[in-house]
Design a protein around this motif. Structure first.
Motif, mmCIF file in Angstrom:
data_model
loop_
_atom_site.group_PDB
_atom_site.id
_atom_site.type_symbol
_atom_site.label_atom_id
_atom_site.label_comp_id
_atom_site.label_asym_id
_atom_site.label_seq_id
_atom_site.Cartn_x
_atom_site.Cartn_y
_atom_site.Cartn_z
ATOM 1 N N MET A 1 -20.865 0.778 22.143
ATOM 2 C CA MET A 1 -22.086 1.263 21.548
ATOM 3 C C MET A 1 -21.786 2.308 20.473
ATOM 4 S SD MET A 1 -24.797 1.646 24.552
ATOM 5 C CE MET A 1 -25.577 0.240 25.241
ATOM 6 N N ARG A 2 -20.792 3.123 20.738
ATOM 7 C CA ARG A 2 -20.451 4.135 19.736
ATOM 8 C C ARG A 2 -19.854 3.495 18.485
ATOM 9 N NH1 ARG A 2 -18.604 8.211 24.167
ATOM 10 N NH2 ARG A 2 -20.578 9.279 24.447
ATOM 11 N N GLN A 5 -22.731 2.409 16.466
ATOM 12 C CA GLN A 5 -23.357 3.556 15.811
ATOM 13 C C GLN A 5 -22.547 4.006 14.597
ATOM 14 O OE1 GLN A 5 -23.696 6.262 19.134
ATOM 15 N NE2 GLN A 5 -25.878 5.811 19.356
ATOM 16 N N ALA A 8 -23.233 1.562 11.777
ATOM 17 C CA ALA A 8 -24.594 1.716 11.262
ATOM 18 C C ALA A 8 -24.742 2.972 10.408
ATOM 19 C CB ALA A 8 -25.582 1.748 12.420
ATOM 20 N N ARG A 9 -23.987 4.013 10.711
ATOM 21 C CA ARG A 9 -24.106 5.280 9.977
ATOM 22 C C ARG A 9 -23.323 5.308 8.667
ATOM 23 N NH1 ARG A 9 -24.086 9.584 14.671
ATOM 24 N NH2 ARG A 9 -26.133 9.056 15.446
ATOM 25 N N VAL A 50 -25.391 -3.364 15.943
ATOM 26 C CA VAL A 50 -25.603 -2.839 14.593
ATOM 27 C C VAL A 50 -26.885 -3.414 14.005
ATOM 28 C CG1 VAL A 50 -24.723 -2.826 12.220
ATOM 29 C CG2 VAL A 50 -23.186 -2.362 14.118
ATOM 30 N N LEU A 53 -29.776 -1.681 15.595
ATOM 31 C CA LEU A 53 -29.905 -0.310 15.095
ATOM 32 C C LEU A 53 -30.498 -0.255 13.697
ATOM 33 C CD1 LEU A 53 -26.637 1.533 16.146
ATOM 34 C CD2 LEU A 53 -28.956 2.252 16.624
ATOM 35 N N THR A 54 -30.061 -1.149 12.823
ATOM 36 C CA THR A 54 -30.463 -1.069 11.420
ATOM 37 C C THR A 54 -31.690 -1.911 11.096
ATOM 38 O OG1 THR A 54 -28.925 -2.848 10.821
ATOM 39 C CG2 THR A 54 -28.126 -0.574 10.642
ATOM 40 N N ARG A 61 -34.625 -2.208 20.846
ATOM 41 C CA ARG A 61 -34.107 -0.839 20.899
ATOM 42 C C ARG A 61 -34.569 -0.107 22.149
ATOM 43 N NH1 ARG A 61 -35.636 1.199 15.497
ATOM 44 N NH2 ARG A 61 -34.457 -0.467 14.546
ATOM 45 N N TRP A 66 -28.880 4.292 24.659
ATOM 46 C CA TRP A 66 -27.847 4.709 23.717
ATOM 47 C C TRP A 66 -27.143 5.959 24.221
ATOM 48 C CZ3 TRP A 66 -26.729 1.242 20.166
ATOM 49 C CH2 TRP A 66 -27.704 0.318 19.802
ATOM 50 N N GLU A 69 -25.042 11.285 20.577
ATOM 51 C CA GLU A 69 -24.561 11.138 19.195
ATOM 52 C C GLU A 69 -23.059 11.231 19.122
ATOM 53 O OE1 GLU A 69 -26.590 10.457 16.597
ATOM 54 O OE2 GLU A 69 -28.192 10.335 18.052
ATOM 55 N N VAL A 70 -22.502 10.511 18.150
ATOM 56 C CA VAL A 70 -21.052 10.473 17.960
ATOM 57 C C VAL A 70 -20.592 11.707 17.245
ATOM 58 C CG1 VAL A 70 -19.152 9.185 16.943
ATOM 59 C CG2 VAL A 70 -21.116 7.984 17.882
#
Length: 70
Positions: A1-2, A5, A8-9, A50, A53-54, A61, A66, A69-70
């Motif tokens: 999952m990370r 993320q 996606a970021r 991904v 998420l996006t 979702r 989740w 945060e990373v």
């Protein structure tokens, strides 16, 4: 999952995914604390996360827990 993320970021990795339909494994292995082999094995799941998420998928979702945060 990370890993999802992270993709996606980072707009560069997300652009690579949407353009070539493949994960940017080299960049992802540098940022994620996961081995390349694990990323390759879980490739379909990372891509699906991904996209959730996006994309515009609020229903999907809501079902996913989740991590922080990373």
């Amino acid at each position: 999952m990370r890993a999802a993320q992270l993709v996606a970021r980072h707009s560069e990795m997300l652009g690579h995914l949407t353009k070539t339909k493949t994960l940017p494994l080299k960049q992802l292995t540098e940022l994620a604390p996961v081995s390349r082999k694990t990323l390759e094995r879980q490739r379909k799941y990372i891509i699906a996360l991904v996209l959730i998420l996006t994309g515009d998928f609020p229903f999907f979702r809501s079902f996913i827990q989740w991590p922080k945060e990373v």
